[in-house]
Design a protein around this motif. Structure first.
Motif, mmCIF file in Angstrom:
data_model
loop_
_atom_site.group_PDB
_atom_site.id
_atom_site.type_symbol
_atom_site.label_atom_id
_atom_site.label_comp_id
_atom_site.label_asym_id
_atom_site.label_seq_id
_atom_site.Cartn_x
_atom_site.Cartn_y
_atom_site.Cartn_z
ATOM 1 N N LYS A 1 0.831 -1.192 0.000
ATOM 2 C CA LYS A 1 0.000 0.000 0.000
ATOM 3 C C LYS A 1 0.866 1.242 0.000
ATOM 4 O O LYS A 1 1.907 1.286 0.640
ATOM 5 C CB LYS A 1 -0.888 0.029 1.241
ATOM 6 C CG LYS A 1 -1.986 -0.991 1.236
ATOM 7 C CD LYS A 1 -2.885 -0.798 2.436
ATOM 8 C CE LYS A 1 -4.000 -1.804 2.386
ATOM 9 N NZ LYS A 1 -4.924 -1.648 3.500
ATOM 10 N N SER A 20 -16.215 -0.857 1.197
ATOM 11 C CA SER A 20 -15.236 -1.942 1.324
ATOM 12 C C SER A 20 -13.810 -1.408 1.293
ATOM 13 O O SER A 20 -12.965 -1.817 2.082
ATOM 14 C CB SER A 20 -15.419 -2.966 0.205
ATOM 15 O OG SER A 20 -16.650 -3.598 0.324
ATOM 16 N N VAL A 21 -13.558 -0.491 0.370
ATOM 17 C CA VAL A 21 -12.217 0.104 0.249
ATOM 18 C C VAL A 21 -11.859 0.841 1.532
ATOM 19 O O VAL A 21 -10.756 0.698 2.063
ATOM 20 C CB VAL A 21 -12.131 1.037 -0.978
ATOM 21 C CG1 VAL A 21 -10.842 1.839 -0.968
ATOM 22 C CG2 VAL A 21 -12.251 0.234 -2.265
ATOM 23 N N LYS A 23 -13.074 0.390 4.566
ATOM 24 C CA LYS A 23 -12.919 -0.538 5.690
ATOM 25 C C LYS A 23 -11.556 -1.215 5.683
ATOM 26 O O LYS A 23 -11.039 -1.590 6.738
ATOM 27 C CB LYS A 23 -14.026 -1.589 5.662
ATOM 28 C CG LYS A 23 -15.371 -1.043 6.081
ATOM 29 C CD LYS A 23 -16.445 -2.117 5.992
ATOM 30 C CE LYS A 23 -17.802 -1.573 6.366
ATOM 31 N NZ LYS A 23 -18.866 -2.573 6.233
ATOM 32 N N GLU A 24 -10.963 -1.388 4.516
ATOM 33 C CA GLU A 24 -9.652 -2.029 4.404
ATOM 34 C C GLU A 24 -8.499 -1.050 4.589
ATOM 35 O O GLU A 24 -7.363 -1.453 4.783
ATOM 36 C CB GLU A 24 -9.530 -2.717 3.042
ATOM 37 C CG GLU A 24 -10.451 -3.911 2.900
ATOM 38 C CD GLU A 24 -10.387 -4.534 1.518
ATOM 39 O OE1 GLU A 24 -9.426 -4.240 0.775
ATOM 40 O OE2 GLU A 24 -11.302 -5.309 1.184
ATOM 41 N N ASN A 26 -6.115 1.970 6.220
ATOM 42 C CA ASN A 26 -5.621 2.341 7.545
ATOM 43 C C ASN A 26 -5.901 3.814 7.780
ATOM 44 O O ASN A 26 -5.859 4.615 6.860
ATOM 45 C CB ASN A 26 -4.105 2.114 7.641
ATOM 46 C CG ASN A 26 -3.755 0.653 7.580
ATOM 47 O OD1 ASN A 26 -4.474 -0.195 8.104
ATOM 48 N ND2 ASN A 26 -2.664 0.341 6.900
#
Length: 103
Positions: A1, A20-21, A23-24, A26
């Motif tokens: 990342k 979804s993006v 939630k993944e 940081n």
């Protein structure tokens, strides 16, 4: 990342894919403010156009605001109040919470 900052519009939480993006990711920061604070910011901002706010009644915008709150809280792992704070104070609060989260 890759490291960096992505500033999203308020409607980013409207699609499952975007949720979804987020939630993944940081360090998702939610700049939490009262509706009145956010409406003032929108009305005073001459640089950014907010298509969903343009030409809409205050009641419509407030309903939209309240319908999104739960999703904002769901994806954020950092929540920073912005009411009655300067940009410098908000940034300081973000940095403090990020440091605590990443220890």
């Amino acid at each position: 990342k890759q490291e960096g900052v992505t500033a999203t519009g308020g409607g980013v939480i409207s699609t499952d894919n975007s949720l979804s993006v987020l939630k993944e990711a940081n360090n998702v920061v939610y700049l939490k403010g009262r509706f009145s604070t956010l409406l003032t910011h929108i009305n005073e901002d001459t640089q950014n156009i907010r298509p969903l706010a343009e030409g809409k009644q205050k009641q419509h915008l407030e309903s939209l605001f309240h319908s999104r709150l739960e999703k904002y809280e769901e994806v954020a792992n950092i929540s920073v109040p912005i009411d009655d704070l300067s940009i410098e104070e908000i940034v300081e609060n973000i940095l403090i919470q990020m440091e605590a989260l990443n220890q």
